[in-house]
Design an enzyme around this catalytic site. Structure first.
Site, PDB file in Angstrom:
ATOM      1  N   ASN A   1       0.901  -1.144   0.000  1.00 24.57           N
ATOM      2  CA  ASN A   1       0.000   0.000   0.000  1.00 24.57           C
ATOM      3  C   ASN A   1       0.943   1.198   0.000  1.00 24.57           C
ATOM      4  O   ASN A   1       1.780   1.329   0.890  1.00 24.57           O
ATOM      5  CB  ASN A   1      -0.874  -0.048   1.258  1.00 24.57           C
ATOM      6  CG  ASN A   1      -1.826   1.112   1.364  1.00 24.57           C
ATOM      7  OD1 ASN A   1      -1.419   2.201   1.763  1.00 24.57           O
ATOM      8  ND2 ASN A   1      -3.074   0.884   1.048  1.00 24.57           N
ATOM      9  N   SER A   2       0.853   2.047  -0.996  1.00 25.51           N
ATOM     10  CA  SER A   2       1.831   3.113  -1.192  1.00 25.51           C
ATOM     11  C   SER A   2       1.836   4.148  -0.069  1.00 25.51           C
ATOM     12  O   SER A   2       0.850   4.343   0.638  1.00 25.51           O
ATOM     13  CB  SER A   2       1.571   3.825  -2.520  1.00 25.51           C
ATOM     14  OG  SER A   2       1.740   2.945  -3.597  1.00 25.51           O
ATOM     15  N   GLN A   3       2.963   4.826   0.023  1.00 24.52           N
ATOM     16  CA  GLN A   3       3.160   5.902   0.986  1.00 24.52           C
ATOM     17  C   GLN A   3       2.097   6.978   0.766  1.00 24.52           C
ATOM     18  O   GLN A   3       1.905   7.442  -0.355  1.00 24.52           O
ATOM     19  CB  GLN A   3       4.554   6.483   0.770  1.00 24.52           C
ATOM     20  CG  GLN A   3       4.899   7.657   1.630  1.00 24.52           C
ATOM     21  CD  GLN A   3       6.328   8.129   1.357  1.00 24.52           C
ATOM     22  OE1 GLN A   3       6.978   7.698   0.432  1.00 24.52           O
ATOM     23  NE2 GLN A   3       6.785   9.034   2.202  1.00 24.52           N
TER      24      GLN A   3
END
Length: 185
Positions: free
Chosen positions: A39-41
């Site tokens: 899950n991206s930053q």
């Protein structure tokens, strides 16, 4: 509060993480969601959404939808007059992301399994906006071809955030900083 901040407020990251990662939702870095994917930053997601410049009523393609978080954020930005389709290659993440997205009550958004060897959903193109949350080695022409006239594609090519715009048959590319992503498969 701008539209991206409002989307983040409406759909916090916590609801799109595996149970064991939810306590870390406030961490401004990538978090594992299974099958080697992340899950991206949050700061990166916000930067990408601002570059994408999503408007109500648009048709959006979310490539590498993962946990469904970006799909939900995009659905908030397009509203019920728009549509968002997420595509994900990992079957377990299609299921996980679809369940997370369904919990948001935004029926104008969905996630489907990507067809191996096919980028995006060319049979359903064109799209006003395309977001790609995985890194290819070069700009995929197959995704550029799925953009509508006046469309925008945001994709991290070789670690450089790339914005592709189309207008009157002309394609323009600009670069917006360095980022790290999982590989586009």
């Amino acid at each position: 509060m701008d539209a991206v901040e409002a989307a983040f407020a409406a759909w916090p990251r916590e609801g799109f993480l595996p149970e064991g990662e939810r306590r870390r939702a406030g961490y401004d870095g990538p978090l594992p969601i299974g099958d080697g994917q992340t899950n991206s930053q949050p700061r990166t997601v916000a930067d990408m959404l601002r570059l994408l410049d999503v408007r109500p009523g648009q048709r959006v393609l979310d490539v590498g939808s993962g946990s469904g978080w970006t799909t939900a954020l995009l659905a908030h930005l397009v509203g019920p007059t728009g549509s968002v389709t997420g595509v994900e290659i990992v079957p377990a993440l299609v299921e996980f992301g679809s369940a997370n997205l369904a919990a948001t009550g935004q029926p104008w958004a969905s996630i489907r399994r990507a067809t191996p060897g096919v980028l995006g959903l060319p049979d359903h193109a064109p799209y006003d906006r395309i977001l790609v949350s995985a890194q290819p080695a070069s700009l995929p022409q197959a995704l550029v071809d799925q953009l509508a006239d006046g469309g925008r594609l945001v994709i991290p090519v070789r670690g450089t955030m790339t914005l592709v715009t189309t207008s009157g048959g002309e394609v323009r590319e600009s670069h917006h900083g360095s980022y790290r992503f999982v590989p586009l498969v």
